[in-house]
Write a protein that holds these residues in place. Structure first.
Motif, PDB file in Angstrom:
ATOM      1  N   UNK A  36       0.837  -1.208   0.000  1.00  0.00           N
ATOM      2  CA  UNK A  36       0.000   0.000   0.000  1.00  0.00           C
ATOM      3  C   UNK A  36       0.869   1.254   0.000  1.00  0.00           C
ATOM      4  N   UNK A  37       0.347   2.280  -0.650  1.00  0.00           N
ATOM      5  CA  UNK A  37       1.079   3.550  -0.724  1.00  0.00           C
ATOM      6  C   UNK A  37       0.070   4.684  -0.763  1.00  0.00           C
ATOM      7  N   UNK A  38       0.342   5.728  -0.012  1.00  0.00           N
ATOM      8  CA  UNK A  38      -0.518   6.905  -0.004  1.00  0.00           C
ATOM      9  C   UNK A  38       0.120   7.989  -0.855  1.00  0.00           C
ATOM     10  N   UNK A  39      -0.583   8.391  -1.920  1.00  0.00           N
ATOM     11  CA  UNK A  39      -0.067   9.432  -2.805  1.00  0.00           C
ATOM     12  C   UNK A  39      -0.026  10.772  -2.070  1.00  0.00           C
ATOM     13  N   UNK A  40       0.682  11.737  -2.659  1.00  0.00           N
ATOM     14  CA  UNK A  40       0.807  13.053  -2.030  1.00  0.00           C
ATOM     15  C   UNK A  40      -0.535  13.755  -1.893  1.00  0.00           C
ATOM     16  N   UNK A  41      -1.509  13.378  -2.749  1.00  0.00           N
ATOM     17  CA  UNK A  41      -2.837  13.983  -2.656  1.00  0.00           C
ATOM     18  C   UNK A  41      -3.777  13.206  -1.736  1.00  0.00           C
ATOM     19  N   UNK A  42      -3.229  12.199  -1.031  1.00  0.00           N
ATOM     20  CA  UNK A  42      -4.020  11.439  -0.074  1.00  0.00           C
ATOM     21  C   UNK A  42      -4.694  10.206  -0.633  1.00  0.00           C
ATOM     22  N   UNK A  43      -4.600   9.973  -1.938  1.00  0.00           N
ATOM     23  CA  UNK A  43      -5.242   8.815  -2.562  1.00  0.00           C
ATOM     24  C   UNK A  43      -4.451   7.546  -2.241  1.00  0.00           C
ATOM     25  N   UNK A  44      -5.156   6.505  -1.832  1.00  0.00           N
ATOM     26  CA  UNK A  44      -4.521   5.222  -1.535  1.00  0.00           C
ATOM     27  C   UNK A  44      -4.315   4.435  -2.830  1.00  0.00           C
ATOM     28  N   UNK A  45      -3.136   3.824  -2.969  1.00  0.00           N
ATOM     29  CA  UNK A  45      -2.829   3.059  -4.177  1.00  0.00           C
ATOM     30  C   UNK A  45      -1.946   1.874  -3.805  1.00  0.00           C
ATOM     31  N   UNK A  46      -1.561   1.106  -4.817  1.00  0.00           N
ATOM     32  CA  UNK A  46      -0.665  -0.032  -4.617  1.00  0.00           C
ATOM     33  C   UNK A  46       0.618   0.183  -5.410  1.00  0.00           C
ATOM     34  N   UNK A  47       1.720  -0.258  -4.844  1.00  0.00           N
ATOM     35  CA  UNK A  47       3.006  -0.244  -5.530  1.00  0.00           C
ATOM     36  C   UNK A  47       3.595  -1.652  -5.464  1.00  0.00           C
ATOM     37  N   UNK A  48       4.430  -1.969  -6.442  1.00  0.00           N
ATOM     38  CA  UNK A  48       5.033  -3.297  -6.510  1.00  0.00           C
ATOM     39  C   UNK A  48       6.550  -3.154  -6.553  1.00  0.00           C
ATOM     40  N   UNK A  49       7.236  -4.023  -5.851  1.00  0.00           N
ATOM     41  CA  UNK A  49       8.694  -4.013  -5.880  1.00  0.00           C
ATOM     42  C   UNK A  49       9.224  -5.412  -5.612  1.00  0.00           C
ATOM     43  N   UNK A  50      10.460  -5.656  -6.032  1.00  0.00           N
ATOM     44  CA  UNK A  50      11.125  -6.924  -5.762  1.00  0.00           C
ATOM     45  C   UNK A  50      12.413  -6.652  -5.007  1.00  0.00           C
ATOM     46  N   UNK A  51      12.696  -7.518  -4.051  1.00  0.00           N
ATOM     47  CA  UNK A  51      13.882  -7.366  -3.224  1.00  0.00           C
ATOM     48  C   UNK A  51      14.258  -8.713  -2.627  1.00  0.00           C
ATOM     49  N   UNK A  52      15.537  -8.885  -2.350  1.00  0.00           N
ATOM     50  CA  UNK A  52      15.976 -10.094  -1.652  1.00  0.00           C
ATOM     51  C   UNK A  52      15.617 -10.034  -0.168  1.00  0.00           C
ATOM     52  N   UNK A  53      15.312  -8.859   0.322  1.00  0.00           N
ATOM     53  CA  UNK A  53      14.919  -8.704   1.722  1.00  0.00           C
ATOM     54  C   UNK A  53      13.441  -9.042   1.905  1.00  0.00           C
ATOM     55  N   UNK A  54      13.019  -9.150   3.171  1.00  0.00           N
ATOM     56  CA  UNK A  54      11.600  -9.348   3.453  1.00  0.00           C
ATOM     57  C   UNK A  54      10.806  -8.140   2.979  1.00  0.00           C
TER      58      UNK A  54
END
Length: 486
Positions: A453-471
């Protein structure tokens, strides 16, 4: 009576025919009363202005960042007294003392009284002109016009600094891997690149792969926003947050993150460079030049910048020991393609891959055949989306590798060569790639895929995706937030 009251609050009514028939003494008396009531009416109208209406905000100074008097999360960026409303990211409030977005328990909501700027002091602090007698390698480098090499060009290897801006992800990674293929290449002919990472939509597993392959990881920003008029605290927040994100999610050693480039290639006046000093960076590559022949050499910011800046927000003060790697504008003799600090900003719409190769080669030779200033080949992902440009760049790289005095290096590798105590003792063909400063080993083969989950600068809730070797973190990493908060 109604007409009289109407006249008192609207003086233009006084000049209608009915009022003009009054005698002189009555007219004078009425005029005095009218002025008194008119002032009262204006005061009443002023009482109707809502101080919390953002449209009523007035900048206390021509330029700068200032708190909203009614909403602690909101602040205004003023440019020539014109305010632009900005919201801090979710969970953060504007601290008008530190001039940055921070946590609620740390924020000092404003407005805080603006300190007067001592203009004479500002003028005194402007960087002086180059003094070659005082400015000596390895700690300082300057020249009158910026184009004097530090030694005889005939003994200087020609360095190419391949620099790529933006997030690394599935849209571009295969292009990068294809271009940077070092199979069967001798160590000194291995292709090295410097990546200026932006946080949004970045695949941190892919960044780790590039890092372990020997490429340099540098910083752009977390938000990708234009920070040209941001203050020192905002710049520090962007750089320190992104450095922390890269350390945590790409396993990049903090000792290897040494340089930055301003987002959108718009330097942030003196504030950006003060932030670099305070955060311990070694070099910057945010300044671009006009079309120059011969091109300028890198320099330290001990002295006044020796050339005109393409974007008029370069630093004017002295920042001793901080290196600037300027982007010389690319161009050829007949102006085919135009002039551009990023090669993907030039136009090759109707040219073949051979034409693109020829253009890059001619542009490169302006460095190679004059003062041997490093050739900064800066670009974005969109360069590779045109087949002729992609193939033309591959042809240029293949040709450059056949030259025995041309080497592809990272920004830091170039500076290590330039500041070496044995500079000038070897031949232009004897350059050897320095060993990596830290051991680099890929921490996993199968990364975690994170939906966050990610909150945009205008307050809108959205989703972001990322890959990492970490948790996977709990939320998408952002300013002052590695995603570990609830």
């Amino acid at each position: 009576m109604f007409a009289l009251i109407k006249t008192m609050c609207h003086p233009k009514e006084f000049f209608k025919p009915g009022f003009r028939r009054m005698t002189g003494s009555k007219m004078i008396l009425l005029w005095v009363v009218l002025l008194l009531f008119s002032a009262m009416c204006k005061a009443d109208e002023g009482d109707d202005v809502d101080p919390c209406d953002e449209a009523s905000f007035e900048c206390p100074k021509p330029n700068g960042n200032f708190a909203d008097p009614c909403e602690c999360r909101r602040f205004f960026i003023c440019n020539s007294y014109v305010p632009t409303k900005i919201l801090c990211p979710a969970r953060l409030l504007w601290d008008d003392r530190k001039k940055e977005c921070t946590y609620a328990n740390e924020a000092e909501c404003g407005p805080v009284e603006v300190e007067e700027i001592d203009e004479e002091k500002e003028k005194i602090e402007e960087a002086p002109k180059c003094d070659p007698e005082l400015c000596q390698l390895p700690y300082c480098l300057c020249s009158k016009n910026g184009d004097d090499p530090p030694m005889d060009p005939e003994s200087i290897p020609q360095f190419i600094l391949l620099m790529i801006d933006g997030a690394v992800n599935t849209n571009n990674f295969d292009y990068y891997e294809s271009l940077l293929n070092n199979t069967d290449q001798a160590e000194e002919k291995r292709l090295k690149a410097t990546f200026f990472i932006q946080n949004e939509y970045c695949n941190y597993y892919m960044v780790e792969r590039l890092y372990t392959e020997g490429h340099e990881i540098a910083l752009s920003s977390v938000t990708g926003e234009n920070l040209q008029r941001a203050n020192v605290s905002v710049w520090r927040n962007e750089f320190s947050s992104l450095r922390d994100i890269l350390v945590k999610f790409s396993n990049v050693s903090p000792e290897d993150i040494l340089g930055v480039r301003a987002p959108r290639l718009k330097p942030g006046y003196n504030e950006q460079y003060q932030a670099l000093i305070e955060e311990g960076f070694i070099w910057d590559s945010s300044v671009s030049t006009l079309a120059l022949d011969p091109p300028v050499w890198p320099y330290t910011l001990d002295y006044k910048i020796p050339h005109d800046c393409r974007v008029k927000s370069c630093p004017t003060k002295s920042f001793p020991g901080l290196w600037e790697l300027p982007l010389n504008s690319h161009f050829v003799g007949d102006d085919t393609g135009g002039q551009c600090p990023f090669v993907d900003q030039c136009v090759f719409s109707f040219q073949s891959s051979d034409d693109v190769f020829g253009w890059l080669k001619e542009d490169f030779l302006r460095h190679y055949e004059t003062n041997r200033s490093p050739y900064l080949l800066s670009l974005h992902t969109n360069w590779f989306l045109t087949k002729s440009q992609d193939e033309g760049l591959h042809k240029f790289v293949d040709w450059a590798r056949t030259q025995d005095d041309v080497f592809f290096v990272t920004a830091t590798e170039f500076l290590l060569w330039l500041t070496d105590e044995n500079l000038g003792q070897g031949s232009k063909t004897s350059y050897k790639t320095p060993p990596l400063l830290t051991e680099r080993k890929l921490s996993c083969n199968t990364p975690n895929s994170c939906e966050l989950p990610h909150t945009e600068s205008n307050g809108v809730e959205s989703l972001r995706y990322m890959k990492t070797c970490r948790d996977c973190p709990q939320v998408y990493p952002w300013l002052k937030d590695l995603g570990e908060q609830n």
